[in-house]
Design a protein around this motif. Structure first.
Motif, short mmCIF file in Angstrom:
data_model
loop_
_atom_site.label_atom_id
_atom_site.label_comp_id
_atom_site.label_asym_id
_atom_site.label_seq_id
_atom_site.Cartn_x
_atom_site.Cartn_y
_atom_site.Cartn_z
N LEU A 48 0.66 -1.01 -0.11
CA LEU A 48 0.06 -0.10 0.01
C LEU A 48 0.88 1.41 -0.03
O LEU A 48 0.62 2.32 -0.73
CB LEU A 48 -0.95 -0.02 1.24
CG LEU A 48 -2.02 1.24 1.01
CD1 LEU A 48 -2.89 1.08 -0.02
CD2 LEU A 48 -2.92 0.86 2.55
N TRP A 107 2.11 2.15 -3.31
CA TRP A 107 1.23 2.57 -4.28
C TRP A 107 0.95 4.07 -3.93
O TRP A 107 0.90 5.00 -4.78
CB TRP A 107 -0.18 1.76 -4.23
CG TRP A 107 -1.13 2.35 -5.13
CD1 TRP A 107 -1.37 2.24 -6.40
CD2 TRP A 107 -2.16 3.14 -4.74
NE1 TRP A 107 -2.53 2.84 -6.82
CE2 TRP A 107 -3.10 3.47 -5.75
CE3 TRP A 107 -2.49 3.69 -3.44
CZ2 TRP A 107 -4.24 4.30 -5.63
CZ3 TRP A 107 -4.09 4.56 -3.46
CH2 TRP A 107 -4.54 4.91 -4.66
N LEU A 108 1.01 4.49 -2.60
CA LEU A 108 0.69 5.78 -2.12
C LEU A 108 1.62 6.52 -2.47
O LEU A 108 1.59 7.96 -2.83
CB LEU A 108 0.41 5.79 -0.79
CG LEU A 108 -0.88 5.18 -0.17
CD1 LEU A 108 -1.10 5.25 1.10
CD2 LEU A 108 -2.14 5.91 -0.60
N ASN A 155 3.23 6.55 -5.46
CA ASN A 155 3.43 6.66 -6.63
C ASN A 155 4.60 5.85 -7.33
O ASN A 155 5.42 6.33 -8.23
CB ASN A 155 3.45 8.10 -7.26
CG ASN A 155 1.88 8.56 -6.94
OD1 ASN A 155 0.86 7.87 -7.29
ND2 ASN A 155 1.66 9.93 -6.81
N THR A 199 4.20 -0.06 -8.81
CA THR A 199 2.90 -0.17 -8.73
C THR A 199 1.90 0.74 -9.61
O THR A 199 0.97 0.86 -9.48
CB THR A 199 2.56 0.17 -7.10
OG1 THR A 199 2.69 1.63 -7.00
CG2 THR A 199 3.30 -0.45 -6.27
N GLY A 205 -4.66 -0.84 -10.10
CA GLY A 205 -5.85 -0.01 -10.44
C GLY A 205 -6.67 0.29 -9.16
O GLY A 205 -5.97 -0.37 -7.97
N GLU A 206 -7.54 0.78 -8.80
CA GLU A 206 -8.38 1.05 -7.82
C GLU A 206 -8.86 -0.33 -7.29
O GLU A 206 -8.81 -0.39 -6.07
CB GLU A 206 -9.47 2.00 -7.92
CG GLU A 206 -10.40 2.17 -6.89
CD GLU A 206 -11.67 3.26 -7.01
OE1 GLU A 206 -12.64 2.91 -6.22
OE2 GLU A 206 -11.57 4.21 -7.97
N ALA A 207 -9.30 -1.25 -8.10
CA ALA A 207 -9.74 -2.41 -7.63
C ALA A 207 -8.75 -3.22 -6.96
O ALA A 207 -8.93 -4.09 -5.84
CB ALA A 207 -10.30 -3.39 -8.77
N THR A 208 -7.46 -3.16 -7.20
CA THR A 208 -6.42 -3.84 -6.65
C THR A 208 -6.11 -3.18 -5.40
O THR A 208 -5.94 -3.91 -4.29
CB THR A 208 -4.92 -3.99 -7.55
OG1 THR A 208 -5.40 -4.28 -8.86
CG2 THR A 208 -3.83 -4.69 -6.78
N ILE A 209 -6.21 -1.84 -5.31
CA ILE A 209 -5.88 -1.14 -3.95
C ILE A 209 -7.10 -1.58 -2.91
O ILE A 209 -6.95 -1.87 -1.81
CB ILE A 209 -5.84 0.25 -4.18
CG1 ILE A 209 -4.58 0.39 -4.98
CG2 ILE A 209 -5.61 0.80 -2.67
CD1 ILE A 209 -3.10 -0.05 -4.77
N ARG A 210 -8.12 -1.49 -3.34
CA ARG A 210 -9.55 -1.79 -2.60
C ARG A 210 -9.19 -3.53 -2.11
O ARG A 210 -9.52 -3.53 -0.82
CB ARG A 210 -10.77 -1.75 -3.33
CG ARG A 210 -11.22 -0.31 -3.42
CD ARG A 210 -12.44 0.04 -3.90
NE ARG A 210 -12.63 1.15 -4.22
CZ ARG A 210 -13.29 2.33 -3.34
NH1 ARG A 210 -13.05 1.84 -1.93
NH2 ARG A 210 -13.23 3.49 -3.39
#
Length: 124
Positions: free
Chosen positions: A78, A81-82, A84, A88, A92-97
């Motif tokens: 995580l 990703w945060l 940048n 990563t 996409g958003e689905a992966t992060i969720r």
């Protein structure tokens, strides 16, 4: 309550006889086992005012360590990703969720194992 010094050498020669009901016997044996002691040692230490601590189940401690490692890896992912990080960029958003959901599920799992460690089986 004062604690008495234990003799350095020698064998205990005096015995105490304590009549108990069958239910009391089972309870005392279970508490001694939970503390990782023989019944004699448990009763001797309780009778002298020692505070008896339980023995943590090492399997549960290993499980907590595993879960903690999982949380660390998920948190690191995580964090990448945060910030940048280019590694990563394809997330996409689905992966992060999904990562966030997994972190939450892992925290729940850790809570369950922690409850098993701190609550004696008889109280659960």
């Amino acid at each position: 309550m004062g604690k008495t010094a234990r003799p350095i050498a020698g064998k205990r020669k005096h015995h105490l006889r304590v009549p108990v009901f069958p239910e009391e016997k089972k309870l005392i044996e279970a508490q001694a086992q939970r503390a990782g002691m023989s019944v004699a040692r448990f009763l001797r230490e309780v009778g002298q005012g020692y505070r008896i601590g339980g023995v943590v189940d090492y399997e549960q401690v290993r499980e907590l360590a595993r879960i903690n490692g999982d949380l660390g890896r998920l948190g690191g992912l995580l964090k990448l990703w945060l910030t940048n990080d280019e590694r990563t960029a394809q997330f996409g958003e689905a992966t992060i969720r999904a990562v966030l959901s997994r972190i939450e599920a892992t925290q729940d799992e850790m809570g369950q194992v922690m409850m098993a460690v701190v609550m004696p089986r008889a109280e659960r």
